[in-house]
Design an enzyme around this catalytic site. Structure first.
Site, PDB file in Angstrom:
ATOM      1  N   LEU A  60      11.248  13.331 -19.410  1.00 54.46           N
ATOM      2  CA  LEU A  60      11.319  12.846 -18.024  1.00 54.46           C
ATOM      3  C   LEU A  60      12.746  12.776 -17.500  1.00 54.46           C
ATOM      4  O   LEU A  60      12.978  12.866 -16.293  1.00 54.46           O
ATOM      5  CB  LEU A  60      10.649  11.474 -17.925  1.00 54.46           C
ATOM      6  CG  LEU A  60       9.126  11.503 -18.109  1.00 54.46           C
ATOM      7  CD1 LEU A  60       8.576  10.112 -18.395  1.00 54.46           C
ATOM      8  CD2 LEU A  60       8.459  12.091 -16.863  1.00 54.46           C
ATOM      9  N   GLY A  80       3.407   8.863 -18.589  1.00 55.32           N
ATOM     10  CA  GLY A  80       4.549   9.036 -19.497  1.00 55.32           C
ATOM     11  C   GLY A  80       5.597   7.957 -19.307  1.00 55.32           C
ATOM     12  O   GLY A  80       5.722   7.363 -18.233  1.00 55.32           O
ATOM     13  N   SER A  83       6.573   2.356 -23.058  1.00 64.32           N
ATOM     14  CA  SER A  83       5.404   1.510 -22.770  1.00 64.32           C
ATOM     15  C   SER A  83       5.503   0.119 -23.392  1.00 64.32           C
ATOM     16  O   SER A  83       4.526  -0.640 -23.338  1.00 64.32           O
ATOM     17  CB  SER A  83       4.135   2.203 -23.275  1.00 64.32           C
ATOM     18  OG  SER A  83       4.200   2.361 -24.674  1.00 64.32           O
ATOM     19  N   SER A 119       2.558  -1.863 -14.929  1.00 66.34           N
ATOM     20  CA  SER A 119       2.117  -2.738 -16.024  1.00 66.34           C
ATOM     21  C   SER A 119       1.995  -4.174 -15.530  1.00 66.34           C
ATOM     22  O   SER A 119       2.707  -4.602 -14.613  1.00 66.34           O
ATOM     23  CB  SER A 119       3.143  -2.673 -17.153  1.00 66.34           C
ATOM     24  OG  SER A 119       2.862  -3.657 -18.127  1.00 66.34           O
ATOM     25  N   HIS A 121       3.265  -6.403 -16.984  1.00 59.66           N
ATOM     26  CA  HIS A 121       4.529  -7.063 -17.324  1.00 59.66           C
ATOM     27  C   HIS A 121       5.507  -7.134 -16.151  1.00 59.66           C
ATOM     28  O   HIS A 121       6.544  -7.784 -16.250  1.00 59.66           O
ATOM     29  CB  HIS A 121       5.143  -6.409 -18.566  1.00 59.66           C
ATOM     30  CG  HIS A 121       4.245  -6.625 -19.757  1.00 59.66           C
ATOM     31  ND1 HIS A 121       4.129  -7.852 -20.376  1.00 59.66           N
ATOM     32  CD2 HIS A 121       3.354  -5.801 -20.354  1.00 59.66           C
ATOM     33  CE1 HIS A 121       3.209  -7.766 -21.341  1.00 59.66           C
ATOM     34  NE2 HIS A 121       2.728  -6.532 -21.348  1.00 59.66           N
ATOM     35  N   TYR A 144      11.461  -3.849 -19.757  1.00 60.91           N
ATOM     36  CA  TYR A 144      10.319  -2.937 -19.522  1.00 60.91           C
ATOM     37  C   TYR A 144       9.633  -3.295 -18.189  1.00 60.91           C
ATOM     38  O   TYR A 144       9.403  -2.414 -17.340  1.00 60.91           O
ATOM     39  CB  TYR A 144       9.364  -3.047 -20.704  1.00 60.91           C
ATOM     40  CG  TYR A 144       7.994  -2.452 -20.503  1.00 60.91           C
ATOM     41  CD1 TYR A 144       7.822  -1.085 -20.280  1.00 60.91           C
ATOM     42  CD2 TYR A 144       6.846  -3.257 -20.570  1.00 60.91           C
ATOM     43  CE1 TYR A 144       6.548  -0.546 -20.118  1.00 60.91           C
ATOM     44  CE2 TYR A 144       5.585  -2.716 -20.422  1.00 60.91           C
ATOM     45  CZ  TYR A 144       5.440  -1.370 -20.187  1.00 60.91           C
ATOM     46  OH  TYR A 144       4.180  -0.836 -20.032  1.00 60.91           O
ATOM     47  N   ARG A 182      -5.551 -13.510 -25.713  1.00 67.34           N
ATOM     48  CA  ARG A 182      -4.956 -13.108 -24.429  1.00 67.34           C
ATOM     49  C   ARG A 182      -5.720 -11.932 -23.829  1.00 67.34           C
ATOM     50  O   ARG A 182      -5.978 -11.871 -22.623  1.00 67.34           O
ATOM     51  CB  ARG A 182      -3.484 -12.750 -24.655  1.00 67.34           C
ATOM     52  CG  ARG A 182      -2.822 -12.110 -23.451  1.00 67.34           C
ATOM     53  CD  ARG A 182      -1.344 -11.822 -23.698  1.00 67.34           C
ATOM     54  NE  ARG A 182      -0.807 -11.028 -22.619  1.00 67.34           N
ATOM     55  CZ  ARG A 182      -0.813  -9.694 -22.602  1.00 67.34           C
ATOM     56  NH1 ARG A 182      -1.307  -9.007 -23.631  1.00 67.34           N
ATOM     57  NH2 ARG A 182      -0.332  -9.044 -21.567  1.00 67.34           N
TER      58      ARG A 182
HETATM   59  P1  NAI Z   1       2.285   5.416 -25.035  1.00 65.16           P
HETATM   60  O1  NAI Z   1       3.620   4.904 -25.438  1.00 65.16           O
HETATM   61  O2  NAI Z   1       1.252   5.611 -26.086  1.00 65.16           O
HETATM   62  O3  NAI Z   1       2.436   6.776 -24.217  1.00 65.16           O
HETATM   63  C1  NAI Z   1       3.521   7.064 -23.387  1.00 65.16           C
HETATM   64  C2  NAI Z   1       3.970   8.467 -23.714  1.00 65.16           C
HETATM   65  O4  NAI Z   1       5.130   8.751 -22.929  1.00 65.16           O
HETATM   66  C3  NAI Z   1       4.356   8.613 -25.183  1.00 65.16           C
HETATM   67  O5  NAI Z   1       3.676   9.715 -25.747  1.00 65.16           O
HETATM   68  C4  NAI Z   1       5.854   8.843 -25.147  1.00 65.16           C
HETATM   69  O6  NAI Z   1       6.312   9.729 -26.151  1.00 65.16           O
HETATM   70  C5  NAI Z   1       6.051   9.429 -23.759  1.00 65.16           C
HETATM   71  N1  NAI Z   1       7.430   9.223 -23.302  1.00 65.16           N
HETATM   72  C6  NAI Z   1       8.226   8.141 -23.489  1.00 65.16           C
HETATM   73  N2  NAI Z   1       9.450   8.355 -22.985  1.00 65.16           N
HETATM   74  C7  NAI Z   1       9.430   9.619 -22.481  1.00 65.16           C
HETATM   75  C8  NAI Z   1      10.392  10.421 -21.839  1.00 65.16           C
HETATM   76  N3  NAI Z   1      11.641   9.989 -21.619  1.00 65.16           N
HETATM   77  N4  NAI Z   1      10.025  11.659 -21.442  1.00 65.16           N
HETATM   78  C9  NAI Z   1       8.759  12.116 -21.639  1.00 65.16           C
HETATM   79  N5  NAI Z   1       7.811  11.410 -22.261  1.00 65.16           N
HETATM   80  C10 NAI Z   1       8.143  10.160 -22.667  1.00 65.16           C
HETATM   81  O7  NAI Z   1       1.745   4.414 -23.902  1.00 65.16           O
HETATM   82  P2  NAI Z   1       0.255   4.268 -23.386  1.00 65.16           P
HETATM   83  O8  NAI Z   1      -0.350   3.099 -24.017  1.00 65.16           O
HETATM   84  O9  NAI Z   1      -0.430   5.572 -23.429  1.00 65.16           O
HETATM   85  O10 NAI Z   1       0.521   3.881 -21.861  1.00 65.16           O
HETATM   86  C11 NAI Z   1       0.585   4.859 -20.843  1.00 65.16           C
HETATM   87  C12 NAI Z   1       1.276   4.270 -19.647  1.00 65.16           C
HETATM   88  O11 NAI Z   1       0.569   3.125 -19.209  1.00 65.16           O
HETATM   89  C13 NAI Z   1       2.708   3.814 -19.932  1.00 65.16           C
HETATM   90  O12 NAI Z   1       3.515   4.131 -18.816  1.00 65.16           O
HETATM   91  C14 NAI Z   1       2.595   2.317 -20.091  1.00 65.16           C
HETATM   92  O13 NAI Z   1       3.781   1.666 -19.687  1.00 65.16           O
HETATM   93  C15 NAI Z   1       1.431   2.006 -19.170  1.00 65.16           C
HETATM   94  N6  NAI Z   1       0.706   0.826 -19.594  1.00 65.16           N
HETATM   95  C16 NAI Z   1      -0.112   0.883 -20.699  1.00 65.16           C
HETATM   96  C17 NAI Z   1      -0.820  -0.241 -21.101  1.00 65.16           C
HETATM   97  C18 NAI Z   1      -1.780  -0.204 -22.244  1.00 65.16           C
HETATM   98  O14 NAI Z   1      -2.446  -1.221 -22.468  1.00 65.16           O
HETATM   99  N7  NAI Z   1      -1.884   0.888 -22.999  1.00 65.16           N
HETATM  100  C19 NAI Z   1      -0.684  -1.519 -20.380  1.00 65.16           C
HETATM  101  C20 NAI Z   1       0.229  -1.461 -19.246  1.00 65.16           C
HETATM  102  C21 NAI Z   1       0.871  -0.331 -18.890  1.00 65.16           C
HETATM  103  C1  15L Z   2       1.759  -2.908 -21.760  1.00 63.31           C
HETATM  104  O1  15L Z   2       2.418  -2.710 -20.747  1.00 63.31           O
HETATM  105  C2  15L Z   2       1.863  -2.047 -22.947  1.00 63.31           C
HETATM  106  O2  15L Z   2       2.106  -0.702 -22.600  1.00 63.31           O
HETATM  107  C3  15L Z   2       0.674  -2.097 -23.884  1.00 63.31           C
HETATM  108  O3  15L Z   2       1.046  -1.550 -25.127  1.00 63.31           O
HETATM  109  C4  15L Z   2       0.112  -3.507 -24.052  1.00 63.31           C
HETATM  110  O4  15L Z   2       0.880  -4.230 -24.912  1.00 63.31           O
HETATM  111  C5  15L Z   2      -0.074  -4.186 -22.706  1.00 63.31           C
HETATM  112  O5  15L Z   2       1.009  -4.041 -21.831  1.00 63.31           O
HETATM  113  C6  15L Z   2      -0.420  -5.666 -22.781  1.00 63.31           C
HETATM  114  O6  15L Z   2       0.130  -6.434 -22.008  1.00 63.31           O
HETATM  115  O7  15L Z   2      -1.274  -6.029 -23.587  1.00 63.31           O
END
Ligand code: NAI
Ligand code: 15L
Length: 273
Positions: A60, A80, A83, A119, A121, A144, A182
């Site tokens: 990115l 992306g 996270s 998020s 957060h 974050y 939570r």
């Molecule tokens: P994840 O960490 O599994 O996936 C994010 C992907 O983005 C990873 O594969 C990582 O390698 C890639 N990434 C990180 N930095 C990068 C960069 N500089 N350039 C290109 N790619 C990059 O996270 P997840 O759980 O899939 O979450 C997806 C999105 O949703 C994130 O933006 C996260 O902040 C948001 N989110 C997720 C939550 C959850 O419960 N899983 C809760 C709140 C928000």
């Molecule tokens: C997030 O923003 C994170 O990406 C995810 O890994 C969880 O921890 C989630 O929030 C959460 O608040 O549970």
């Protein structure tokens, strides 16, 4: 897993960033149902493209690569980025420089809508005994959360100035199952995640909108009444998991900031230097 939840509205080409991440892997098969071509991107090699897919490698923070990544795209599902709470440098690269690169590329390539994975957060320093909505001021619980608030503000600016629509999804906890007490309040099932993303992509007019990404849980800290125009209707609930979780975690320490605040453990993560 693929499902039949997707809307009938079809896009010619959708972009899913972060496609190798936890939520990207869930959404990848599901989003194919609403587009002719799904472009999936990640920062490093992702293997072979499936039928109806294109793969793009784009860190990115690489502005030129991100510009190419958005070429010919109708809409973006931006998963992306960093996270979790981490040192500032990766957050800067992925969630600040990266999101700027994404919006600039959208402007230059004429992309009309971005679904931005924000998020909970962004508002993690509200207490667990408060119910908030999108008009409550942000109270990020770490760098974050600050970076996600930056992304939301950038989306606001690019709509006001350039008319690029954004739906910010303030995702709670999107996992196969809620993992702790939570998450009985914050859980978002994968099927509801799909419902939310499809609604955000296909609602006729969203301008700049924010919505909390949460299932229809019995206990809720976030009120989505002001985002009804998006047409998101969650069908799952954390309730069936309650008994097992409460048995596993019978006592809570009410002096622990992770128990007091909505952000849970994020409120005490770091500093890293
Ligand atoms: P994840 O960490 O599994 O996936 C994010 C992907 O983005 C990873 O594969 C990582 O390698 C890639 N990434 C990180 N930095 C990068 C960069 N500089 N350039 C290109 N790619 C990059 O996270 P997840 O759980 O899939 O979450 C997806 C999105 O949703 C994130 O933006 C996260 O902040 C948001 N989110 C997720 C939550 C959850 O419960 N899983 C809760 C709140 C928000
Ligand atoms: C997030 O923003 C994170 O990406 C995810 O890994 C969880 O921890 C989630 O929030 C959460 O608040 O549970």
């Amino acid at each position: 897993m693929s499902s039949s939840l997707a809307s009938p509205l079809r896009f010619k080409r959708l972009l899913l960033t972060g496609a190798a991440g936890n939520l990207g892997r869930e959404l990848r098969p599901r989003l194919k149902a609403c587009c002719d071509t799904l472009r999936v991107s990640h920062r490093s090699d992702m293997g072979e493209a499936g039928a109806g897919e294109e793969i793009v490698i784009a860190p990115l923070e690489d502005r030129d690569a991100v510009l190419r990544m958005l070429e010919g795209v109708d809409a973006v599902v931006h998963m992306g980025g960093i996270s979790t709470e981490q040192p500032f440098d990766p957050i800067l690269a992925g969630n600040i420089v990266g999101v700027y690169n994404l919006y600039e590329a959208a402007r230059k390539q004429g992309v009309k809508r971005i679904v931005f994975a924000s998020s909970n957060h962004v508002t993690g320093f509200y207490r667990q005994d408060e119910v908030i909505d999108i008009d409550d001021r942000v109270r990020p619980d770490g760098l974050y959360g600050v970076s996600k608030a930056f992304g939301e503000n950038l989306g606001r600016f690019y709509f006001d100035r350039y008319g690029i629509e954004t739906v910010c999804l303030r995702i709670g906890s999107a996992f196969a199952q809620p993992k702790d007490r939570r998450m009985l309040a914050t859980w978002l099932s994968f099927d509801d995640l799909e419902r939310l993303v499809v609604a955000a992509l296909t609602a006729p007019f969203v301008g700049f909108s924010i919505i909390y990404g949460v299932s229809d849980n019995k206990t809720l800290w976030w009120d989505n009444q002001k985002s009804r125009h998006i047409g998101y209707h969650p069908l799952d609930s954390s309730e069936p998991f309650r008994a097992a979780i409460e048995a596993r975690q019978p006592e809570l320490d009410y002096s622990d900031p992770a128990v007091i605040y909505q952000g849970g453990g994020f409120v005490r993560a770091g500093p890293f230097e």
